[in-house]
Write an enzyme that holds these catalytic residues in place. Structure first.
Site, PDB file in Angstrom:
ATOM      1  N   GLY A  99       0.942  -1.263   0.029  1.00 28.77           N
ATOM      2  CA  GLY A  99       0.095  -0.021  -0.029  1.00 28.77           C
ATOM      3  C   GLY A  99       0.773   1.140   0.012  1.00 28.77           C
ATOM      4  N   GLY A 101       2.936   1.983  -2.785  1.00 31.05           N
ATOM      5  CA  GLY A 101       3.131   2.679  -4.066  1.00 31.05           C
ATOM      6  C   GLY A 101       4.357   2.249  -4.746  1.00 31.05           C
ATOM      7  N   ASP A 146      -2.041   7.149  -7.059  1.00 27.79           N
ATOM      8  CA  ASP A 146      -0.603   6.602  -6.742  1.00 27.79           C
ATOM      9  C   ASP A 146       0.536   7.433  -7.841  1.00 27.79           C
ATOM     10  OD1 ASP A 146      -1.722   4.774  -5.025  1.00 27.79           O
ATOM     11  OD2 ASP A 146      -0.490   3.086  -5.631  1.00 27.79           O
TER      12      ASP A 146
END
Ligand code: PMV
Length: 307
Positions: A99, A101, A146
């Site tokens: 999570g 990126g 992202d």
């Protein structure tokens, strides 16, 4: 020659952002992917990638579903250059599938490295579009948050398809990022939320609308430096994400531990089902919350100051 890109965390709004709701994300500049380019050592030839001790030779025939090969091909096409005779070594501080990126950061650092090697300009606007194309290979239907926060390396208030909105920070605030140690695929969590949505659109839309309202309030809190209220909004966002089924027992344990130890707010961050959670702390509570997270089983805790 060296290029790089940072990690990111989503402060509020993940999952709902895929459906057009706003979300807030910030870069984590202390965790980075670095790409170092150097001429090949003979007898090696062509474009070579070295990552975590693994060496890949790039060929234009590499399979299309290989995200790295796809990225290299896309960048070279965009730059209008043939594969250079060079070795690019990737080094990352960012845990994968957590999570933070890591995929988008690898792609962005790689794009910058290739542009520098072939000596062609690659502006952030174009790089952002290209990294988004590669994110589709990783994630299926990414919102684009992202790549945006990672390429521009600044806090963003993000709405899918809308122009980028920078987010001024009224007063700096401190976040702890705690890794559950569980790897989880964002595309699976996103697909499961899609199934929920298709089965009960009105109720799931209700969660998305509530999350959107939290994100709008959070934006105002961040701009005016109201950190206490921001914490409460983050915790409320976590409850909604739990109802969307993207939390996990380990995430729940860490979120609870942070709250019990005095965090202003805590929530999962990113796709969920594992990966990382974030806790909003003050300089006074940071140490005790960090200890509590480690005692509750966090595999690692990172501290970052936003603003
Ligand atoms: O797991 P991450 O950090 O890639 O974040 C995914 C965020 C989602 O909202 C769940 C998906 C998306 O594309 O925005």
């Amino acid at each position: 020659m060296e290029t790089s890109a940072p990690a990111k965390i989503i402060l509020l709004g993940e999952h709902a952002v895929v459906y057009g709701c706003p979300a807030i994300a910030v870069p984590v500049s202390s965790l980075r992917v670095t790409a170092r380019s150097a001429p090949n050592d003979p007898p090696c030839q062509g474009l070579r990638l070295v990552t975590a001790g693994m060496e890949l030779a790039f060929s234009p025939d590499s399979p299309a579903d290989d995200a790295v090969a796809f990225a290299l091909r896309l960048f070279l096409e965009a730059l209008g250059a043939p594969p250079p005779d060079v070795t690019i070594t990737l080094q990352s501080d960012i845990p994968i599938a957590g999570g933070l990126g890591s995929g988008a950061a690898v792609t962005a650092a790689l794009g910058r490295a290739l542009a520098a090697v072939v000596n062609r300009p690659l502006l952030n606007d174009r790089l952002n579009e290209l990294v988004y194309e590669v994110e589709k290979v990783y994630h299926g239907t990414p919102s684009g948050i992202d790549n945006t926060v990672i390429v521009y390396e600044q806090p963003v208030y993000f709405v899918r398809g809308a122009p980028i909105q920078a987010l001024p920070i009224g007063a700096p605030f401190t976040l702890l990022i705690a890794d559950t140690g569980q790897r989880a695929l964002t595309r699976t969590a996103v697909a499961d939320v899609r199934q929920l949505y298709d089965a009960a659109p009105a109720s799931v839309q209700g969660h998305f609308d509530a999350i959107a309202a939290l994100v709008r309030q959070a934006r105002q809190c961040i701009e005016r430096g109201d950190i206490a209220t921001l914490g409460a909004l983050m915790s409320a966002n976590h409850k909604r994400l739990r109802q969307l089924t993207v939390s996990s027992p380990q995430l729940e344990r860490l979120v609870q531990a942070a709250a019990d130890a005095g965090a202003l707010g805590a929530k999962l961050s990113g796709g969920g089902r594992g990966g990382n959670m974030i806790a909003l702390v003050t300089p006074d509570t940071a140490g005790q919350v960090e200890q509590a997270l480690l005692a509750a089983g966090a595999a690692a805790v990172y501290r970052t100051v936003v603003g």
